[in-house]
Design a protein around this motif. Structure first.
Motif, PDB file in Angstrom:
ATOM      1  N   GLN A  46      30.324  34.658  29.641  1.00  0.00           N
ATOM      2  CA  GLN A  46      29.730  35.990  29.761  1.00  0.00           C
ATOM      3  C   GLN A  46      30.706  36.990  30.368  1.00  0.00           C
ATOM      4  O   GLN A  46      30.771  38.136  29.943  1.00  0.00           O
ATOM      5  N   LEU A  47      31.498  36.544  31.357  1.00  0.00           N
ATOM      6  CA  LEU A  47      32.438  37.440  32.040  1.00  0.00           C
ATOM      7  C   LEU A  47      33.796  37.497  31.342  1.00  0.00           C
ATOM      8  O   LEU A  47      34.633  38.328  31.700  1.00  0.00           O
ATOM      9  N   GLY A  48      34.045  36.577  30.417  1.00  0.00           N
ATOM     10  CA  GLY A  48      35.317  36.561  29.713  1.00  0.00           C
ATOM     11  C   GLY A  48      36.471  36.073  30.565  1.00  0.00           C
ATOM     12  O   GLY A  48      37.598  36.545  30.441  1.00  0.00           O
ATOM     13  N   ILE A  49      36.221  35.126  31.456  1.00  0.00           N
ATOM     14  CA  ILE A  49      37.276  34.546  32.291  1.00  0.00           C
ATOM     15  C   ILE A  49      37.263  33.034  32.097  1.00  0.00           C
ATOM     16  O   ILE A  49      36.300  32.472  31.574  1.00  0.00           O
ATOM     17  N   SER A  50      38.320  32.366  32.539  1.00  0.00           N
ATOM     18  CA  SER A  50      38.364  30.910  32.398  1.00  0.00           C
ATOM     19  C   SER A  50      37.430  30.259  33.414  1.00  0.00           C
ATOM     20  O   SER A  50      37.216  30.776  34.509  1.00  0.00           O
ATOM     21  N   GLN A  51      36.915  29.123  33.032  1.00  0.00           N
ATOM     22  CA  GLN A  51      35.980  28.407  33.897  1.00  0.00           C
ATOM     23  C   GLN A  51      36.666  27.944  35.182  1.00  0.00           C
ATOM     24  O   GLN A  51      36.056  27.917  36.234  1.00  0.00           O
ATOM     25  N   GLY A  52      37.957  27.637  35.106  1.00  0.00           N
ATOM     26  CA  GLY A  52      38.694  27.174  36.282  1.00  0.00           C
ATOM     27  C   GLY A  52      38.886  28.259  37.330  1.00  0.00           C
ATOM     28  O   GLY A  52      39.002  27.974  38.519  1.00  0.00           O
ATOM     29  N   SER A  53      38.947  29.520  36.922  1.00  0.00           N
ATOM     30  CA  SER A  53      39.135  30.596  37.905  1.00  0.00           C
ATOM     31  C   SER A  53      37.814  31.087  38.472  1.00  0.00           C
ATOM     32  O   SER A  53      37.781  31.908  39.379  1.00  0.00           O
ATOM     33  N   LEU A  54      36.709  30.570  37.962  1.00  0.00           N
ATOM     34  CA  LEU A  54      35.401  31.006  38.422  1.00  0.00           C
ATOM     35  C   LEU A  54      35.133  30.579  39.873  1.00  0.00           C
ATOM     36  O   LEU A  54      34.601  31.360  40.657  1.00  0.00           O
ATOM     37  N   GLY A  55      35.534  29.362  40.231  1.00  0.00           N
ATOM     38  CA  GLY A  55      35.305  28.867  41.597  1.00  0.00           C
ATOM     39  C   GLY A  55      36.018  29.689  42.654  1.00  0.00           C
ATOM     40  O   GLY A  55      35.390  30.153  43.618  1.00  0.00           O
ATOM     41  N   PRO A  56      37.340  29.908  42.536  1.00  0.00           N
ATOM     42  CA  PRO A  56      38.032  30.730  43.527  1.00  0.00           C
ATOM     43  C   PRO A  56      37.499  32.167  43.582  1.00  0.00           C
ATOM     44  O   PRO A  56      37.360  32.752  44.654  1.00  0.00           O
ATOM     45  N   MET A  57      37.169  32.711  42.414  1.00  0.00           N
ATOM     46  CA  MET A  57      36.632  34.072  42.379  1.00  0.00           C
ATOM     47  C   MET A  57      35.263  34.113  43.060  1.00  0.00           C
ATOM     48  O   MET A  57      34.963  35.036  43.819  1.00  0.00           O
ATOM     49  N   ARG A  58      34.456  33.107  42.816  1.00  0.00           N
ATOM     50  CA  ARG A  58      33.145  33.011  43.471  1.00  0.00           C
ATOM     51  C   ARG A  58      33.307  32.938  44.971  1.00  0.00           C
ATOM     52  O   ARG A  58      32.595  33.594  45.726  1.00  0.00           O
ATOM     53  N   SER A  59      34.273  32.164  45.432  1.00  0.00           N
ATOM     54  CA  SER A  59      34.519  32.024  46.863  1.00  0.00           C
ATOM     55  C   SER A  59      34.907  33.368  47.482  1.00  0.00           C
ATOM     56  O   SER A  59      34.403  33.742  48.541  1.00  0.00           O
ATOM     57  N   ARG A  60      35.815  34.097  46.829  1.00  0.00           N
ATOM     58  CA  ARG A  60      36.213  35.415  47.347  1.00  0.00           C
ATOM     59  C   ARG A  60      35.038  36.383  47.351  1.00  0.00           C
ATOM     60  O   ARG A  60      34.840  37.133  48.305  1.00  0.00           O
ATOM     61  N   CYS A  61      34.239  36.358  46.284  1.00  0.00           N
ATOM     62  CA  CYS A  61      33.105  37.280  46.202  1.00  0.00           C
ATOM     63  C   CYS A  61      32.031  36.952  47.239  1.00  0.00           C
ATOM     64  O   CYS A  61      31.424  37.856  47.824  1.00  0.00           O
TER      65      CYS A  61
END
Length: 167
Positions: A130-145
């Motif tokens: 949905q966001l157009g990003i890789s699944q692997g970068s979702l965890g670090p991005m979630r942590s920062r958010c």
């Protein structure tokens, strides 16, 4: 006397409590209290072993009749928000505060947190698509958010315990 009668009282209480819904420890304690009362009023019983067996049976009978008369308190109301108006109001207020903080978050964090809070509970794969990003970068991005969201809510929510990870 305690040393001599202790094993007998424990064995009798355990045997009598086994068939009933009586705790053997409670039964044993009741017999000891009854023995102390007897020692204070009449002195030691002449046949201690017989007295212990009778006292255990009597105390077990009392406990059974007491359990028939006593009724437990009703179970606590359901823990869901609909069970209590106060709880429902608090849950709704927390959700409003969370949604307001998510709406104030920076662009990418707002999109990610909104996707994660979706009512259909999407998977990481669906959110990444949905966001157009890789699944692997979702965890670090979630942590920062989530860290950003914690800082935003820090003024609205009580500070965590001193041994917590976030301050």
């Amino acid at each position: 006397m305690v040393r001599d009668l202790g094993p007998l009282v424990a064995a009798e209480a355990s045997a009598e409590a086994h068939g009933d819904a009586v705790d053997s420890g409670d039964l044993e304690q009741s017999v000891w209290v009854r023995l102390l009362e007897r020692l204070d009023a009449e002195g030691p019983p002449p046949d201690a072993a017989g007295w212990v067996a009778g006292a255990v049976r009597d105390e077990a009978r009392r406990a059974r009749s007491r359990s028939l008369r006593e009724h437990p308190y009703p179970a606590e109301p359901a823990a869901g928000p609909a069970a209590c108006p106060e709880r429902a109001a608090l849950v709704a207020e927390r959700r409003r505060a969370l949604r307001a903080a998510v709406a104030r978050a920076p662009g990418r964090c707002r999109r990610l947190l909104t996707a994660m809070l979706a009512p259909d509970d999407p998977t990481y794969r669906e959110i990444a698509g949905q966001l157009g990003i890789s699944q692997g970068s979702l965890g670090p991005m979630r942590s920062r958010c989530l860290g950003c969201l914690r800082r935003m809510l820090a003024t609205e929510v009580a500070a965590p315990a001193p041994w917590g990870k976030e301050r």
